[in-house]
Write a protein that holds these residues in place. Structure first.
Motif, short mmCIF file in Angstrom:
data_model
loop_
_atom_site.label_atom_id
_atom_site.label_comp_id
_atom_site.label_asym_id
_atom_site.label_seq_id
_atom_site.Cartn_x
_atom_site.Cartn_y
_atom_site.Cartn_z
N VAL A 183 -55.74 -1.04 -32.02
CA VAL A 183 -56.63 -0.13 -31.26
C VAL A 183 -55.89 0.97 -31.52
CG1 VAL A 183 -57.26 0.00 -28.91
CG2 VAL A 183 -57.10 -2.36 -29.75
N VAL A 184 -54.51 1.04 -31.12
CA VAL A 184 -54.02 2.61 -31.17
C VAL A 184 -54.17 3.09 -32.51
CG1 VAL A 184 -51.55 3.35 -31.49
CG2 VAL A 184 -52.18 1.53 -29.78
N ARG A 185 -54.27 2.43 -33.76
CA ARG A 185 -54.62 3.05 -35.08
C ARG A 185 -56.10 3.67 -34.88
NH1 ARG A 185 -51.49 -1.32 -38.45
NH2 ARG A 185 -49.50 -0.06 -38.95
N ALA A 186 -57.01 2.70 -34.43
CA ALA A 186 -58.44 2.91 -34.44
C ALA A 186 -58.79 4.29 -33.62
CB ALA A 186 -59.27 1.95 -33.86
N LYS A 187 -58.01 4.45 -32.45
CA LYS A 187 -58.16 5.51 -31.43
C LYS A 187 -57.41 6.78 -32.18
CE LYS A 187 -57.33 3.26 -27.19
NZ LYS A 187 -56.38 3.09 -25.92
N THR A 188 -56.46 6.73 -32.95
CA THR A 188 -55.95 7.94 -33.63
C THR A 188 -56.70 8.26 -34.85
OG1 THR A 188 -53.63 7.17 -32.89
CG2 THR A 188 -53.79 8.76 -34.68
N PHE A 189 -57.12 7.59 -35.57
CA PHE A 189 -57.86 7.93 -36.95
C PHE A 189 -59.25 8.38 -36.23
CE2 PHE A 189 -55.34 4.09 -39.08
CZ PHE A 189 -54.19 4.92 -38.82
N TYR A 190 -59.79 7.82 -35.40
CA TYR A 190 -61.14 8.32 -34.86
C TYR A 190 -61.08 9.59 -34.19
CZ TYR A 190 -65.39 8.22 -31.88
OH TYR A 190 -66.45 8.53 -31.35
N ALA A 191 -59.98 9.78 -33.40
CA ALA A 191 -59.86 11.14 -32.46
C ALA A 191 -59.89 12.23 -33.70
CB ALA A 191 -58.81 11.15 -31.79
N GLY A 192 -58.94 12.02 -34.89
CA GLY A 192 -58.83 12.92 -35.92
C GLY A 192 -60.19 13.30 -36.62
N LYS A 193 -60.62 12.43 -36.46
CA LYS A 193 -62.03 12.65 -37.76
C LYS A 193 -63.09 13.04 -36.80
CE LYS A 193 -62.22 11.39 -41.41
NZ LYS A 193 -61.97 12.55 -42.79
N ALA A 194 -63.23 12.80 -35.56
CA ALA A 194 -64.38 13.12 -34.66
C ALA A 194 -63.95 14.58 -34.09
CB ALA A 194 -64.56 12.18 -33.82
N LYS A 195 -62.73 14.76 -34.28
CA LYS A 195 -62.04 16.26 -33.38
C LYS A 195 -62.30 16.19 -32.23
CE LYS A 195 -62.30 18.81 -37.45
NZ LYS A 195 -62.44 17.90 -38.52
N VAL A 196 -61.79 15.12 -31.57
CA VAL A 196 -61.78 14.95 -30.03
C VAL A 196 -60.40 14.69 -29.50
CG1 VAL A 196 -64.27 14.27 -29.66
CG2 VAL A 196 -62.44 12.57 -30.05
N PRO A 197 -60.14 15.05 -28.29
CA PRO A 197 -58.81 14.73 -27.81
C PRO A 197 -58.47 13.39 -27.66
CG PRO A 197 -59.79 16.48 -26.20
CD PRO A 197 -60.81 15.75 -27.32
N VAL A 198 -57.27 12.85 -28.57
CA VAL A 198 -57.04 11.45 -28.44
C VAL A 198 -56.69 10.66 -27.31
CG1 VAL A 198 -54.51 11.77 -28.93
CG2 VAL A 198 -55.91 9.50 -30.14
#
Length: 347
Positions: A183-198
């Motif tokens: 979950v931690v990884r999915a949040k981090t990677f998603y936030a980086g790609k979507a350009k939203v605050p993690v």
């Protein structure tokens, strides 16, 4: 600066995936006495995990156990000026003392993954370690919430369940496979790609805790990013599934994911403590006994409470890509579960 940093670490630990207002206002002043035992506390995950649990104000007693090296880790961590008292225990003869009276037992014990080694390669060594530790849990703290970190989680959780069943102490509400790192990884990677605050991102991750059995549900991610292509979602899924390998290769033979795993383990243990203490609406993903699929164990969102698992939540609506991922993971996860059960029952 140090005070500000400590407050920041404490704050992050006190917040799990969801942070309802009632949970934010919950403080250590109203927290009961809680003992947390870490089995494998001197290892690569165990040491940073011990540090993070020492910083958690919900812990009143921190029990650190390992086969060697524990006195040094315990002495080091015990100097930190936070609430919990720390005791270190070393060797098989002291395992019972380490476990006695524990409310939460966290198990990161085992050997780490090395380059070229699959999670399955870890099986025989770590399965034996887990079996022995769980046998001790049945004797000394049978009602504790057990947080299983030792890999392969898809097999070690079933092993633990069989050990507890044989001893007559099994309670499916109190056994958890810690999949929080996915979950931690999915949040981090998603936030980086979507350009939203993690900090505001949430992504459910279901299935298991190895390779294709890890299924992040990016269609249910919040905030929803409509700027991501199908190809980017596939790549994010693949990166989440291969996150452990990414770290193993980056460390070039000198370790696996220890720091991020310790953080994830501390987040999940914090959620368990909040649930035990009656904090409402504590929800985390975890690999537990489940009726969500035809398999006996499955990772999905779980509501935590005073008895451990209060409710295993369903998968929600899946898109076609996620449905395909679910179908693909079931046979592999089934095999891993059966392998764990067979190991536990062979002797």
């Amino acid at each position: 600066m140090r005070t500000a940093m400590l407050k920041s670490i404490r704050s992050s630990l006190q917040k799990s995936s969801s942070t309802a207002a009632g949970r934010r206002s919950y403080s250590s002043e109203s927290a009961p006495e809680r003992k947390v035992a870490i089995l494998g506390a001197a290892g690569g995950i165990g040491q940073p995990l011990s540090l993070l649990m020492k910083l958690n104000p919900l812990v009143s007693s921190l029990s650190l156990y390992d086969i060697a090296g524990t006195p040094g880790v315990a002495a080091d961590v015990s100097h930190i000026n936070t609430r919990s008292e720390v005791v270190g225990y070393m060797g098989d003869e002291n395992l019972g003392k380490a476990l006695e009276g524990a409310d939460v037992v966290i198990i990161p014990a085992g050997v780490p993954r090395k380059p070229g080694m699959t999670r399955d390669d870890l099986f025989n060594i770590n399965a034996g370690i887990v079996k022995g530790l769980c046998t001790a849990i049945t004797k000394y703290c049978p009602h504790a919430l057990v947080n299983m970190i030792s890999n392969p989680v898809n097999s070690t959780v079933p092993i633990a369940s069989e050990v507890f069943k044989k001893a007559g102490t099994y309670d499916e509400k109190r056994l958890f496979g810690v999949t929080t790192l996915d979950v931690v990884r999915a949040k981090t990677f998603y936030a980086g790609k979507a350009k939203v605050p993690v900090a505001g991102v949430n992504v459910p991750v279901v299935g298991g805790h190895a390779g294709i059995t890890i299924l992040p549900l990016f269609s249910q991610a919040t905030p929803q990013a409509n700027n991501l292509s199908d190809e980017e979602i596939v790549a994010l899924t693949k990166r989440t599934q291969d996150g452990g390998t990414e770290v193993v290769e980056a460390k070039a033979g000198k370790g696996s994911a220890t720091l991020s795993m310790a953080y994830a383990g501390a987040i999940f243990a914090d959620a368990c403590l909040k649930g035990l203490n009656g904090v409402p609406d504590v929800v985390e993903c975890s690999f537990v006994q489940s009726n969500v699929t035809e398999l006996p164990f499955f990772a999905s969102k779980v509501r935590l409470g005073k008895n451990g698992v209060e409710e295993v939540l369903g998968l929600g609506a899946l898109n076609d890509y996620e449905k395909q991922g679910l179908e693909a993971l079931l046979p592999e996860l089934k095999s891993s579960i059966e392998k764990g059960i067979a190991f536990a029952n062979k002797s």
